[in-house]
Design a protein around this motif. Structure first.
Motif, PDB file in Angstrom:
ATOM      1  N   LEU A  61     106.478 114.962  71.789  1.00 27.27           N
ATOM      2  CA  LEU A  61     107.417 114.258  72.665  1.00 27.27           C
ATOM      3  C   LEU A  61     107.399 114.828  74.082  1.00 27.27           C
ATOM      4  O   LEU A  61     107.773 114.139  75.027  1.00 27.27           O
ATOM      5  CB  LEU A  61     108.831 114.294  72.080  1.00 27.27           C
ATOM      6  CG  LEU A  61     108.970 113.520  70.757  1.00 27.27           C
ATOM      7  CD1 LEU A  61     110.430 113.431  70.331  1.00 27.27           C
ATOM      8  CD2 LEU A  61     108.374 112.128  70.839  1.00 27.27           C
ATOM      9  N   LEU A 103     107.138 108.140  72.310  1.00 26.69           N
ATOM     10  CA  LEU A 103     106.908 108.107  70.863  1.00 26.69           C
ATOM     11  C   LEU A 103     108.116 108.536  70.029  1.00 26.69           C
ATOM     12  O   LEU A 103     107.994 108.748  68.830  1.00 26.69           O
ATOM     13  CB  LEU A 103     105.715 109.006  70.510  1.00 26.69           C
ATOM     14  CG  LEU A 103     104.364 108.500  71.015  1.00 26.69           C
ATOM     15  CD1 LEU A 103     103.270 109.504  70.686  1.00 26.69           C
ATOM     16  CD2 LEU A 103     104.026 107.146  70.408  1.00 26.69           C
ATOM     17  N   HIS A 104     109.301 108.635  70.633  1.00 26.60           N
ATOM     18  CA  HIS A 104     110.403 109.233  69.867  1.00 26.60           C
ATOM     19  C   HIS A 104     110.777 108.451  68.617  1.00 26.60           C
ATOM     20  O   HIS A 104     111.288 108.993  67.665  1.00 26.60           O
ATOM     21  CB  HIS A 104     111.633 109.444  70.757  1.00 26.60           C
ATOM     22  CG  HIS A 104     112.233 108.194  71.284  1.00 26.60           C
ATOM     23  ND1 HIS A 104     111.798 107.586  72.425  1.00 26.60           N
ATOM     24  CD2 HIS A 104     113.232 107.414  70.800  1.00 26.60           C
ATOM     25  CE1 HIS A 104     112.502 106.491  72.630  1.00 26.60           C
ATOM     26  NE2 HIS A 104     113.375 106.358  71.670  1.00 26.60           N
ATOM     27  N   ASN A 105     110.500 107.131  68.615  1.00 21.50           N
ATOM     28  CA  ASN A 105     110.897 106.337  67.447  1.00 21.50           C
ATOM     29  C   ASN A 105     109.812 106.188  66.395  1.00 21.50           C
ATOM     30  O   ASN A 105     110.048 105.592  65.353  1.00 21.50           O
ATOM     31  CB  ASN A 105     111.332 104.946  67.886  1.00 21.50           C
ATOM     32  CG  ASN A 105     112.809 104.939  68.221  1.00 21.50           C
ATOM     33  OD1 ASN A 105     113.555 105.769  67.724  1.00 21.50           O
ATOM     34  ND2 ASN A 105     113.211 104.030  69.079  1.00 21.50           N
ATOM     35  N   VAL A 106     108.635 106.677  66.669  1.00 21.76           N
ATOM     36  CA  VAL A 106     107.554 106.509  65.710  1.00 21.76           C
ATOM     37  C   VAL A 106     107.845 107.401  64.489  1.00 21.76           C
ATOM     38  O   VAL A 106     108.365 108.507  64.615  1.00 21.76           O
ATOM     39  CB  VAL A 106     106.184 106.805  66.375  1.00 21.76           C
ATOM     40  CG1 VAL A 106     106.058 108.246  66.777  1.00 21.76           C
ATOM     41  CG2 VAL A 106     105.050 106.399  65.478  1.00 21.76           C
TER      42      VAL A 106
END
Lengths: 399, 89, 260, 320
Positions: free
Chosen positions: A303, A309-312
């Motif tokens: 991150l 990409l925090h929700n991946v």
């Protein structure tokens, strides 16, 4: 019924060559022995199943931007073999030469990267240094601000680097070897290697003894145990290395990105999953377990580079074994005291990209019973002769 | 899964507090030849099974100590000081 | 809504489980959150997402249980309680007593957990806890609806159909895995989990003495584990169905004495 | 002197087979047994319980007991335990039994052993064998303290002997109020007149390989023709192809019939755990690598849509 990629055979009581280890290196060796040298009376014996070890557990990144002349030439040969492999083996390997970034986060690492770029170019390997705005142009989502703990100062960019479908490489080498008459024996465990008067006589397995005059050990993380059987001590320490794959994400990352300071590398597959790898675990271990600690540190570092990409979400994590050498270069070598025994190991975290050249040169060494020039530097006893091939500075992540 | 390593000084702590250093080997005599020293510096048993090894309590008391550990699983290891290794023998 | 989700860390039963001298071999075993408890975490998260409030995880066991709790926090639970407890020989009764102690003086509307743990497959602890706390229980739910802060409607998979039950909170509810598909942890979730509050308690913090712990605090004990005689693959029939099926049936009748 | 109280279960006013198995087990062990009978319009079954060897039958027959209710049932069982002076309570490991066993035990201040497949009894010293770890292991357990023994026993673990009704010595239990915090409103019954999964000697089950509701319906008549109960995998039930009551597995009904036919079931671990106690397993699957074949006594690699009609023909032949 699905078509079998390779056949099961009765085990013969003798073969010309026995290759221990059914991973990419062992199978490539068998394939090139058959194809380049016409030696086909070969058994590849594997304790579990094809591709069970590192070949099925790596992050399938290919590149040749190494640090030493020996390393650059060797991995360049490997990359070039990979370029023609899909056609040669008639198998879609999904090789994507999408370009490879090694990020630098300090003056020292920028200096090392600059040296590598110069060495690479001198030997005809395409490598350049990019500054942060140039990186941002190609990786729009990367954070090049000075907010992170380790701001990005530049990158070594290597256009021919990329990713490949690792299972397909293993299967297609297996199929190619099988079609040329090589026998693949899975679930076959080596119990001893028979040596008489300094010459290899055969291999004792849980399924009986095989007589042969030449044995090649291609067992990576388990090499110390196999080589002990012929009385050879290796400069290896086996460490686990962990990796993870996320759930599908929109096509977003079109290059391989590595940061040695942050201990991460990632790429995106055609299916949309992000394949992410880390440095090796900090103590030796023969178990292939994944840890929560890895997941936590990986998430934090990822991150920092790519806040988007925090929700991946993480789909799966796993671990494989790495046989680390002191100089981060492999061992491909004959053995003075045991005629007919060949060692192929020391692949650490850099093995998959080397497997075609490894197989090519190992095959030549076995067929001609002499060491090819390409791998002359990779002898097993170079350490005690103080002839190290220092590639630590070119490892993906600082281990 | 990570595990807790037993420091002979501080007791059980998360393994991330420690540095693995090297498997334990007898050090050659000072006047040993080049080959003997080379072997000592580079070659390893790298044992799959129980081995004795040096660890360092990096984020703790800074002690060097020995651990007898099974490298296929990390449970039931033994930690002790170097002087106790001598006593064992 | 304040929800407490007791979770259990169990060996991954999808992998090979070994036994040595009557005991389960822990070496080489990977530990995971019991799958029904993951379903409970997901259910609790959905409830708090609709009504507000927090999900608190409760884990009892050795140090490694903190990893299971952190994984649950990474999924989105808000905080965790870890009762650090090394006593191996504790039965469902003993665990329910410890949980009842943990609940003392705490504020909660719902205790939501899996219908059984994947290692013991006993399915006793939650109902015993409900009795000790004098709370109503509904086990094995496959759906919930009409969520409100003081109650909800639960659909329990019973013997003769789906029982529709209205319940006033607080209560103890256990879930069937048909309730939902548990979410995966996100990168951010994994990172944030480290910063979420984890309360670590020892049995003595709970005022429990030796007579209430381990075998002494239990009503039953496991004498030994055994590997059951594993089923072996029998005969295989491959080919055209018009040939293989009659062949198989003939054998079923003659060898296995099938009668219809 | 040990005395067993069997918690009887009924469906549509008739005793279920697993209850009779428990009474037969008590008889075979020469244990004194009594029973507690709870439900709506169930009194008539007391005589059959007596025929199976139950001494006193404690009866709670009330319209308000039609649907299972934890609180009322617990109070009634506890009442019967008190009146009978039983030293052991036996339940079946049905959904009712699974819910009731721990609650009754905790009410009486004792522990419990659930889902037992084998019992060894020496007075009130009990050693029980039960599967665990998704049936990958079995554990042998025992009670460590004095007091009441509460045990639930898996259906089919023991055989029910034939017996005819006898005049029962009944005791009426007073009907409790129940917990005001719980309102059991309704039961959604999907179908009836079908053989119960945990009572059947043959089970025909369908999995994802059927491809949908139509595929499941294609196989279902075969169950009727074979006199079998109809089961399904979790995938099938969660997808809504078949109602949940058909689900076989650790989460659904755990079955151990004489014959288990798996049509298009690959064999996920929790499904295997729910049916691997079957005496004979027959698997029909297109995928030769499906894990179900590892446990099947007879494995047919083939298309279930082609296999089912052949099965029907062959079954018809056997019947004639």
């Amino acid at each position: 019924m699905t078509e079998r990629m390779w056949n099961n055979h009765e085990m013969r009581s003798s073969y010309d060559v026995v290759i221990i280890g059914g991973g990419a290196h062992g199978l490539a060796t068998a394939y090139y022995l058959a194809k380049n040298h016409g030696i086909t009376n070969i058994a590849v014996i594997e304790q579990k199943f094809i591709g069970y070890g590192g070949s099925g557990r790596n992050t399938a990144i290919l590149r040749s931007n190494y640090r030493t002349e020996e390393g650059i030439l060797f991995y360049d040969q490997s990359l070039k073999l990979y370029e023609d492999l899909a056609q040669e083996l008639d198998y879609n390997l999904m090789f994507s030469q999408q370009g490879h970034f090694t990020l630098g986060h300090s003056t020292a690492s920028m200096q090392a990267l600059t040296t590598r770029a110069a060495y690479n170019r001198a030997l005809g390997v395409n490598s350049t240094i990019l500054d942060p705005p140039e990186i941002k142009k190609m990786l729009p989502e990367i954070d090049i601000s000075n907010h992170p703990r380790y701001p990005i100062m530049g990158a070594l960019y290597h256009p021919p680097g990329g990713i490949i479908r690792h299972d397909a490489v293993v299967w297609s080498y297996a199929r190619g070897a099988d079609q040329r008459g090589v026998h693949i024996h899975q679930l076959t465990e080596v119990q001893d290697i028979l040596v008489e008067n300094g010459e290899v006589r055969g291999v004792k397995t849980n399924r009986g003894t095989i007589h042969c005059k030449q044995v090649v050990s291609c067992v990576a993380g388990w090499s110390s145990e196999i080589c002990k059987m012929v009385g050879i001590k290796l400069p290896l320490v086996t460490h686990p290395l962990q990796a993870l794959v996320t759930t599908d994400y929109k096509p977003w990352l079109h290059h391989v990105v590595v940061s040695s300071t942050l201990h991460i590398y990632l790429s995106q597959t055609d299916r949309g999953e992000l394949v992410c790898g880390n440095g090796i675990d900090h103590y030796p271990h023969y178990g292939m377990r994944s840890t929560l600690g890895f997941l936590e540190s990986y998430a934090a570092h990822l991150l920092e580079l790519f806040p988007i990409l925090h929700n991946v979400t993480v789909q799966r994590q796993w671990a494989g074994l790495c046989d680390m050498t002191p100089d981060y270069s492999p061992i491909i070598s004959m053995v003075d005291d045991v005629d007919g025994f060949y060692i192929n190991c020391g692949w650490g975290t850099w093995g998959f990209k080397g497997s075609p050249a490894s197989g090519w040169n190992t095959a030549q060494m076995v067929a001609e019973r002499k060491t090819p020039d390409m791998i002359a530097a990779f002898r097993h006893d170079r350490y005690v002769k103080n002839r190290l091939v220092g590639e630590k500075a070119a490892a993906s992540v600082g281990n | 899964m990570s595990f807790q390593l037993n420091c002979p000084n501080c007791g059980k702590r998360a393994v991330s507090e420690f540095s693995f250093k090297c498997e334990y080997m007898e050090r050659p005599e000072a006047d040993a030849d080049f080959k003997e020293w080379g072997d000592y510096i580079f070659l390893r048993e790298n044992k799959k099974g129980t081995q004795t090894e040096w660890w360092f309590h990096r984020s703790g008391c800074q002690s060097w100590f020995l651990v007898e550990r099974d490298t296929t699983n990390n449970t039931d290891h033994k930690s002790f000081w170097y002087k106790d290794l001598k006593q064992k023998k | 809504m304040e929800i407490i989700v007791p979770i259990r860390q169990v060996p991954d039963v999808a992998l090979n489980i070994r036994v040595n001298e009557g005991k389960v071999v822990e070496d080489g075993v990977s530990f995971v959150i019991s799958s029904w408890d993951e379903t409970a975490i997901e259910g609790a998260l959905q409830m708090t997402e609709e009504l507000g409030g927090e999900v608190t995880l409760l884990g009892i066991g050795p140090e490694r249980v903190s990893e299971a709790l952190r994984k649950g926090l990474a999924m989105g639970a808000h905080k965790a309680i870890h009762v650090l407890y090394e006593e191996g020989q504790t039965d469902s009764f003993g665990y329910a007593k410890i949980m009842a102690k943990v609940m003392e003086g705490r504020n909660y509307d719902l205790i939501l957990t899996g219908k059984q743990a994947q290692d013991t497959d006993a399915g006793l602890t939650a109902s015993m806890l409900a009795e000790f706390l004098d709370l109503p229980q509904v086990t094995n739910i496959i759906r919930f609806s009409d969520l409100a802060v003081d109650g909800m409607t639960l659909y329990r998979k019973g013997d003769h159909g789906t029982e529709v039950i209205g319940i006033k909170l607080p209560a103890v509810v256990t879930v069937n895995d048909s309730l939902n598909e548990p979410r995966l942890a996100s990168m951010r979730g994994i990172m944030m989990a480290k910063k979420k509050p984890m309360e670590t308690l020892s049995p003595s913090d709970l005022g429990m003495g030796a007579e209430e712990l381990g075998l002494q605090g239990s009503m039953t004990e496991v004498l030994k584990f055994e590997k059951p005689e594993s089923r072996k693959e029998g005969e295989r029939f491959e080919g055209d169905e018009t040939e293989t099926v009659p062949m198989a049936i003939q054998k079923l009748v003659s060898e296995a004495k099938l009668a219809v | 002197m040990p005395k067993v109280l069997v918690v009887a279960e009924t469906k549509n006013g008739e005793l279920k087979k697993p209850t009779l198995e428990l009474l037969s087990l008590a008889k075979s062990m020469n244990l004194q047994a009594e029973s507690v009978l709870i439900g709506k319009e169930v009194s008539s079954q007391a005589d059959l319980l007596a025929g199976y060897g139950s001494g006193k039958v404690y009866v709670a027959d009330d319209a308000g007991l039609e649907i299972y209710n934890t609180s009322k049932y617990t109070t009634l069982v506890a009442d019967a335990v008190g009146q009978s002076g039983a030293t052991q309570v036996w339940l079946t490991s049905s959904e009712t039994g699974r819910d009731l066993t721990p609650r009754v035990a905790a009410r009486m201040g004792v522990g419990a052993l659930s889902d037992v497949t084998e019992l060894e009894i020496d007075g009130d010293n009990i050693t029980a064998t039960r599967p665990c770890m998704a049936t990958k292991l079995v554990q042998q357990c025992r009670f460590t303290k004095d007091g009441l023994r509460v045990i639930s026993i898996r259906a089919g673990a023991y055989e029910a002997e034939e017996a005819s009704p006898q005049t029962a010595d009944t005791v009426s239990l007073s009907i409790p109020e129940g917990d005001a915090r719980v309102e059991v409103r309704d039961i959604q019954v999907e179908e009836s007149n079908e053989i119960e999964l945990n009572e059947a000697s043959i089970v025909v089950s369908v999995g994802r390989g059927t491809g949908g509701t139509e595929g499941c319906d294609f196989v279902k008549p075969l169950a009727g023709e074979m006199g079998a109960a109809f089961g399904a995998s979790r995938a099938v039930c969660d997808a809504g192809w078949m109602p949940h009551k058909h689900q076989v597995g650790q989460t659904g009904t755990v079955v151990s019939p004489d014959f288990y036919f798996a049509f298009g079931i690959s064999g996920a671990i929790q499904h295997l755990a729910g049916m691997s106690g079957s005496k004979v397993i027959v698997a029909i699957n297109k995928d030769a690598e499906a894990p179900i074949f590892k446990v099947a006594d007879y494995g047919i690699v083939g298309d279930l849509f082609k296999a089912v009609p052949v099965f029907q023909e062959e079954v018809a032949k056997i019947k004639n």
